[in-house]
Design a protein around this motif. Structure first.
Motif, PDB file in Angstrom:
ATOM      1  N   ASP A  43     -25.810  59.364 -70.135  1.00  0.00           N
ATOM      2  CA  ASP A  43     -24.814  58.663 -70.946  1.00  0.00           C
ATOM      3  C   ASP A  43     -25.499  57.889 -72.070  1.00  0.00           C
ATOM      4  O   ASP A  43     -25.068  57.932 -73.221  1.00  0.00           O
ATOM      5  CB  ASP A  43     -23.994  57.729 -70.057  1.00  0.00           C
ATOM      6  N   ILE A  44     -26.586  57.204 -71.735  1.00  0.00           N
ATOM      7  CA  ILE A  44     -27.328  56.437 -72.752  1.00  0.00           C
ATOM      8  C   ILE A  44     -27.907  57.383 -73.798  1.00  0.00           C
ATOM      9  O   ILE A  44     -27.793  57.146 -75.002  1.00  0.00           O
ATOM     10  CB  ILE A  44     -28.451  55.601 -72.091  1.00  0.00           C
ATOM     11  N   SER A  47     -26.906  60.354 -74.613  1.00  0.00           N
ATOM     12  CA  SER A  47     -25.876  61.008 -75.427  1.00  0.00           C
ATOM     13  C   SER A  47     -25.419  60.096 -76.556  1.00  0.00           C
ATOM     14  O   SER A  47     -25.035  60.551 -77.618  1.00  0.00           O
ATOM     15  CB  SER A  47     -24.685  61.440 -74.568  1.00  0.00           C
ATOM     16  N   ARG A  48     -25.487  58.777 -76.313  1.00  0.00           N
ATOM     17  CA  ARG A  48     -25.121  57.809 -77.360  1.00  0.00           C
ATOM     18  C   ARG A  48     -26.285  57.505 -78.286  1.00  0.00           C
ATOM     19  O   ARG A  48     -26.104  57.242 -79.458  1.00  0.00           O
ATOM     20  CB  ARG A  48     -24.627  56.505 -76.715  1.00  0.00           C
ATOM     21  N   GLU A  49     -27.494  57.522 -77.722  1.00  0.00           N
ATOM     22  CA  GLU A  49     -28.682  57.139 -78.483  1.00  0.00           C
ATOM     23  C   GLU A  49     -29.861  58.019 -78.063  1.00  0.00           C
ATOM     24  O   GLU A  49     -30.659  57.640 -77.195  1.00  0.00           O
ATOM     25  CB  GLU A  49     -28.995  55.665 -78.216  1.00  0.00           C
ATOM     26  N   ASP A  96     -24.323  61.897 -88.499  1.00  0.00           N
ATOM     27  CA  ASP A  96     -22.947  61.458 -88.653  1.00  0.00           C
ATOM     28  C   ASP A  96     -22.430  62.069 -89.946  1.00  0.00           C
ATOM     29  O   ASP A  96     -22.745  61.613 -91.035  1.00  0.00           O
ATOM     30  CB  ASP A  96     -22.894  59.929 -88.709  1.00  0.00           C
ATOM     31  N   ASP A 117     -16.545  63.530 -76.398  1.00  0.00           N
ATOM     32  CA  ASP A 117     -17.730  63.110 -75.673  1.00  0.00           C
ATOM     33  C   ASP A 117     -17.389  63.105 -74.192  1.00  0.00           C
ATOM     34  O   ASP A 117     -16.983  62.100 -73.644  1.00  0.00           O
ATOM     35  CB  ASP A 117     -18.148  61.712 -76.143  1.00  0.00           C
ATOM     36  N   ASN A 159     -16.607  49.156 -73.432  1.00  0.00           N
ATOM     37  CA  ASN A 159     -17.398  50.294 -73.934  1.00  0.00           C
ATOM     38  C   ASN A 159     -18.166  51.035 -72.837  1.00  0.00           C
ATOM     39  O   ASN A 159     -19.134  51.721 -73.115  1.00  0.00           O
ATOM     40  CB  ASN A 159     -18.380  49.855 -75.026  1.00  0.00           C
ATOM     41  N   ARG A 160     -17.757  50.900 -71.596  1.00  0.00           N
ATOM     42  CA  ARG A 160     -18.397  51.628 -70.510  1.00  0.00           C
ATOM     43  C   ARG A 160     -17.347  52.416 -69.749  1.00  0.00           C
ATOM     44  O   ARG A 160     -16.270  51.903 -69.453  1.00  0.00           O
ATOM     45  CB  ARG A 160     -19.099  50.656 -69.555  1.00  0.00           C
TER      46      ARG A 160
END
Length: 198
Positions: free
Chosen positions: A11-12, A14-16, A56, A137, A171-172
Motif C-alpha cells: 500500500d505504501i 503503491s502511493r510512494e 501525474d 487504486d 486516508n487509510r
C-alpha cells in the motif's frame, strides 16, 4: 502468500514507489531488515514487478483517451499501432469495435496525428473516441480476491475471502469481511469523533 504486513508495504509503495526502507519501517512498525526482506519476498513472488515512477498526467498536461476501432484487418492494424509512442495499451476483442487503444497525448494535434495515422493504416476502420481519465487504486482488494494475499477483518478478525468491504478513514483503508463488521467499525469511529474531549 502475502500477509497483512506485506499488504501494508504494498500500500505504501503503491502511493510512494520511492519510499525509503526507514519510512516504510516507521509506517508499518516493522524493523528495517524485516521491511527489506519482505520487499525482496514480494518482488520474488511476482506480485510486484519492480519499483518505478508514476507520472501525474494532469500535472504534465497530457490526456488519456480510449479510442475504439472497427477494423477488418485487426492484426495488421495493431502491428502498425504498437509503433506509435502515444499508444499505451491495445486490446483486441471479438465483435465490433474490435480494437481498443489507450492513448496518451499532450495536445489535440497529437490526437489528430494519431487518428490520421489510423486512417492511413486502415482506411476502412471506423473510429470512435471516448475521453477517459479514470484511475482505480484497488491493488490490495484484487490480491485478496485472487487469493494471492491473506487479509483479516478489522472487526472480528476472520480471514477475508473474496472482495473485502472497505471503509476509508483518515486516508487509510480498513478492510472487513462483511457489511455488518464494517458498520460496527464506522459506528465506533462516529462515536469517537462525537465524544466530548475532556
Amino acid at each position: 502468500m502475502l500477509d497483512e504486513n506485506d499488504l501494508k508495504i504494498l500500500d505504501i509503495l503503491s502511493r510512494e514507489p520511492r519510499a525509503s526502507i526507514s519510512k516504510i519501517s516507521k509506517e508499518t512498525g516493522l524493523s528495517r531488515p524485516t521491511v527489506h526482506s519482505r520487499i525482496e519476498k514480494i518482488l520474488k513472488s511476482g506480485v510486484l514487478k519492480g519499483l518505478h515512477f508514476e507520472l501525474d498526467e494532469a500535472e504534465l498536461g497530457g490526456k488519456v483517451f480510449l479510442v475504439s476501432l472497427s477494423s477488418e484487418k485487426p492484426q495488421e492494424t495493431v502491428e502498425e499501432l504498437v509503433k506509435l509512442p502515444e499508444v499505451d495499451e491495445i486490446f483486441i476483442t471479438s465483435g465490433l469495435p474490435n480494437i481498443h487503444v489507450i492513448l496518451y497525448v499532450f495536445d489535440l494535434e497529437s490526437l489528430s496525428r494519431f487518428l490520421e495515422y489510423v486512417s492511413k493504416t486502415d482506411s476502412q476502420a471506423k473510429i470512435s473516441l471516448v475521453f477517459t481519465r479514470c484511475k482505480l487504486d484497488r491493488m490490495t482488494e484484487k490480491l485478496v480476491a485472487a487469493k494471492k494475499a491473506i487479509l483479516h477483518c478489522e472487526t472480528c478478525g476472520v480471514s477475508i475471502s473474496g472482495t473485502p468491504y472497505i471503509y476509508v478513514y483518515k486516508n487509510r483503508k480498513h478492510y472487513f469481511c462483511c457489511p455488518v463488521c464494517r458498520n460496527q467499525f464506522v459506528d465506533k469511529v462516529v462515536k469517537s469523533v462525537q465524544a466530548p474531549k475532556s
